[in-house]
Design an enzyme around this catalytic site. Sequence first.
Site, PDB file in Angstrom:
ATOM      1  N   TYR A  65       3.219  10.660  -0.799  1.00 43.17           N
ATOM      2  CA  TYR A  65       3.102   9.423  -0.849  1.00 43.17           C
ATOM      3  C   TYR A  65       4.025   8.572   0.016  1.00 43.17           C
ATOM      4  CZ  TYR A  65       7.715   9.081  -3.294  1.00 43.17           C
ATOM      5  OH  TYR A  65       9.072   9.121  -3.633  1.00 43.17           O
ATOM      6  N   CYS A  66       3.443   7.242   0.311  1.00 45.45           N
ATOM      7  CA  CYS A  66       4.180   6.286   1.088  1.00 45.45           C
ATOM      8  C   CYS A  66       4.294   4.946   0.451  1.00 45.45           C
ATOM      9  CB  CYS A  66       3.596   5.996   2.408  1.00 45.45           C
ATOM     10  SG  CYS A  66       2.098   5.446   2.438  1.00 45.45           S
ATOM     11  N   ARG A  67       4.458   3.821   0.928  1.00 49.27           N
ATOM     12  CA  ARG A  67       4.308   2.661   0.323  1.00 49.27           C
ATOM     13  C   ARG A  67       3.144   2.218  -0.229  1.00 49.27           C
ATOM     14  NH1 ARG A  67       3.333  -2.673   0.896  1.00 49.27           N
ATOM     15  NH2 ARG A  67       2.680  -2.297   3.127  1.00 49.27           N
TER      16      ARG A  67
END
Length: 103
Positions: A65-67
């Site tokens: 995941y990222c933002r």
Amino acid sequence: MADLSQEEWASKLKNDTNAFVLDVRTQEEIEDGIIPKAENIDIYLGQEFLDQLEKLDKSKNYYVYCRSGNRSGQACAIMNSIGFKNTYNLEGGFMNWEGDVQE
């Protein structure tokens, strides 16, 4: 690579004994919190990001995941191209995450 909704990602992760949670955000973004048990490798590190990936166990299932879900999708594609078999991208990323968060 599979793009999973928040619910699919959390459900699959909960029942996965071979899971590795990978956070590809920047240090500044991590200050907003992190999903429990996640390891961070910033995708913006370029070659160092690749070097760090090469040290990981490719037989594990990677929950990435990222933002917002864009960079983690790129990270999954990179990981698949260097031999990772199971990568799962969190659609909507951390900003839409409704599960537990570590400060």
